[in-house]
Design a protein around this motif. Structure first.
Motif, mmCIF file in Angstrom:
data_model
loop_
_atom_site.group_PDB
_atom_site.id
_atom_site.type_symbol
_atom_site.label_atom_id
_atom_site.label_comp_id
_atom_site.label_asym_id
_atom_site.label_seq_id
_atom_site.Cartn_x
_atom_site.Cartn_y
_atom_site.Cartn_z
ATOM 1 N N GLU A 109 0.969 -1.345 0.072
ATOM 2 C CA GLU A 109 0.031 -0.003 0.044
ATOM 3 C C GLU A 109 0.772 1.153 0.019
ATOM 4 N N LYS A 110 0.559 2.092 -0.841
ATOM 5 C CA LYS A 110 1.379 3.409 -1.053
ATOM 6 C C LYS A 110 0.397 4.561 -1.247
ATOM 7 N N LYS A 111 0.812 5.786 -0.503
ATOM 8 C CA LYS A 111 -0.159 7.177 -0.791
ATOM 9 C C LYS A 111 0.399 7.817 -1.620
ATOM 10 N N ARG A 112 -0.340 8.434 -2.693
ATOM 11 C CA ARG A 112 0.163 9.398 -3.640
ATOM 12 C C ARG A 112 -0.859 10.392 -3.615
ATOM 13 N N ASN A 113 -0.325 11.779 -3.037
ATOM 14 C CA ASN A 113 -1.404 12.844 -3.122
ATOM 15 C C ASN A 113 -2.279 12.378 -2.036
#
Length: 184
Positions: A109-113
């Motif tokens: 899981e990764k956040k982008r903006n």
């Protein structure tokens, strides 16, 4: 027999998914046939499995993606394997109806903006001579899903990374959390 078996698993999962409270439920009754993985945020559940056809040395992949939107509400998407029909799959944005089939075994899981992206690691039995390992990104937008994001591999832009290797060799592809990238 294999096609009947595929349809039986699919029928069981259709019944299972029709019940709205099944997101967290255990699928241990299918553990010998179906790989089930969860994202660390507990919003994404992926179920994938394959059928092997020994006469043609080919594989067919099936799967479902369940995504929790709110406490007891989720969407699910049936994945349709079109890997034999997709040309230049490394450069294509795909969806549930046009999916590069594989068995997923890890979600990162990764956040982008403000959005969450899920990097998926998968295995494909490919052919008599080779296997494949796949890195691709899943993006979920309300009622649709997209597979593929920008990767830069040695100056070459792709939407997914595919490693092909001999059946007589082994390959380990895992996410290395300390360095923040996949490790081969």
């Amino acid at each position: 027999k294999i096609v009947v078996f595929e349809k039986q698993i699919d029928s069981l999962l259709n019944i299972y998914l029709a019940e709205s409270n099944n997101f967290e439920n255990d699928l241990s009754f299918l553990k010998d046939y179906c790989v089930t993985i969860f994202s660390s945020d507990k919003k994404l559940k992926i179920l994938t499995w394959y059928a092997y056809y020994p006469i043609s040395y080919s594989y067919n992949y099936n799967g479902y993606i369940m995504y929790k939107q709110k406490k007891n509400m989720f969407n699910y998407f049936k994945l349709i394997d079109k890997s034999d029909e997709i040309q230049n799959c490394e450069f294509q944005i795909l969806n549930e109806n046009n999916w590069y089939g594989c068995v997923y075994y890890e979600i990162i899981e990764k956040k982008r903006n403000s959005e969450t992206l899920y990097t998926l690691l998968g295995w494909d039995g490919n052919s008599f001579l080779s296997n494949k390992k796949i890195i691709e990104v899943l993006e979920i937008k309300e009622d649709k899903i997209l597979f593929g994001d920008n990767f830069d591999i040695d100056g070459k832009k792709t939407k997914r990374v595919i490693f092909e290797y001999s059946k007589s060799a082994g390959m380990l592809l895992r996410w290395h959390s300390k360095i923040g990238r996949a490790h081969v």
